[in-house]
Enzyme design. Structure first.
Site, mmCIF file in Angstrom:
data_model
loop_
_atom_site.group_PDB
_atom_site.id
_atom_site.type_symbol
_atom_site.label_atom_id
_atom_site.label_comp_id
_atom_site.label_asym_id
_atom_site.label_seq_id
_atom_site.Cartn_x
_atom_site.Cartn_y
_atom_site.Cartn_z
ATOM 1 N N CYS A 33 66.567 38.157 -3.333
ATOM 2 C CA CYS A 33 67.708 39.022 -3.642
ATOM 3 C C CYS A 33 68.513 38.435 -4.807
ATOM 4 C CB CYS A 33 68.550 39.233 -2.392
ATOM 5 S SG CYS A 33 69.610 40.708 -2.462
ATOM 6 N N HIS A 46 64.177 40.223 1.471
ATOM 7 C CA HIS A 46 64.672 39.066 2.226
ATOM 8 C C HIS A 46 63.639 38.565 3.245
ATOM 9 C CE1 HIS A 46 68.872 38.689 0.954
ATOM 10 N NE2 HIS A 46 68.916 40.006 0.898
ATOM 11 N N GLU A 87 63.445 35.707 4.434
ATOM 12 C CA GLU A 87 64.043 34.660 5.263
ATOM 13 C C GLU A 87 64.880 35.188 6.420
ATOM 14 O OE1 GLU A 87 67.454 35.690 2.509
ATOM 15 O OE2 GLU A 87 65.260 35.754 2.499
#
Length: 289
Positions: A104, A198, A200
């Site tokens: 991002c 994303h 993560e």
């Protein structure tokens, strides 16, 4: 010992706000994921955009096996002291030769630091699920995307996007909402792999982000009202708790690669295996007499 650096660009106020709603700052979320993926790793968390942040030199950054840049509300096209500090940090990362990865805003910071451009998305936000991401011809054979199907979905929430990659940048994937969903950047002796989505984050964290931004999502025309946002967030929360649920996958229109953590983390795992672990092995090898 394997050593990595997690750099978050949230301001102190933004970090506290995220902790209040989600339980972790962006850097803490990243560190928790990396700790699961690399047991025993030594993770150092820093905030280069902060006014009192330590200044890292390329020589100091070269002591690490990898650098990870988190997402944040940072707009890299704003000429503010926080942005300038973040970009200076990223330029030092490139100069150090330490491999880096960002998601991002982390991708956007690397793009801007290397001379590319970032803009506010001209049409609307991409929020919740980035749909039908497709690799480019270069991306299909790139190790960052090894194991990805021809098209995939990923957790995402962003209102800014990469406009133009810098010299030394390679477009690896995109979709109908955002042309640059994955990229490699080679600049000043360093290599960066990044994604606009994303890998993560948990689905529960994405659900919380949707709730925090529900007014903006309604204003952007992605939802009719706040109840629509709550309903979508509730589905993501439920799938987070029960990733194997076929009814929930059907209602959200996703597959196992989105529902299950290992599927969402493919790019992170590829970066660790392809660049972080080999660097650690080289740094740990005995010096040749």
């Amino acid at each position: 010992m394997l050593k990595v650096l997690v750099a978050e660009s949230e301001t102190p106020e933004e970090r506290e706000a995220r902790r209040e709603h989600t339980g972790k700052s962006s850097g803490e979320s990243y560190a928790a994921t990396l700790d699961q993926m690399m047991p025993g790793v030594k993770i150092t968390r820093i905030a280069p955009a902060d006014e009192d942040a330590r200044t890292y030199t390329p020589e100091g950054l070269a002591e690490y096996d990898g650098v990870f840049l988190t997402g944040s509300p940072l707009h890299v096209y704003d000429d503010t002291p926080a942005v300038r500090r973040q970009l200076a940090f990223m330029r030092a990362v490139f100069a150090s030769g330490t491999p880096s990865f960002g998601s991002c805003a982390g991708l956007q910071v690397a793009v801007a630091a290397a001379g590319g451009t970032v803009r506010k998305m001209p049409d609307r936000l991409e929020a919740g699920i980035a749909r039908r991401i497709v690799a480019t011809a270069e991306g299909r054979d790139h190790p960052l995307l090894a194991g990805r199907t021809p098209a995939w979905d990923a957790p995402a929430i962003h209102g800014d996007e990469v406009e133009e990659l810098p010299e030394g940048g390679t477009l690896l994937a995109g979709n109908g909402s955002t042309r640059v969903q994955a990229a490699e950047i080679r600049h000043d002796g360093g290599v960066f792999w990044g994604v606009q989505y994303h890998p993560e984050l948990s689905l529960a964290e994405i659900a919380t982000a949707l709730r925090r931004q529900k007014d903006g999502l309604v204003g952007a025309g992605l939802a009719r009202d706040q109840a629509d946002v709550e309903a979508q967030a509730d589905l993501l929360d439920a799938l987070d708790s029960d990733p194997g649920s076929r009814p929930l996958r059907w209602r959200l229109g996703v597959d196992a690669a989105f529902a299950e953590a290992d599927g969402r983390r493919i790019e992170l795992g590829n970066f660790i295996r392809a660049l972080v672990l080999p660097r650690h092995a080289a740094r740990s090898a005995p010096a040749t007499p």
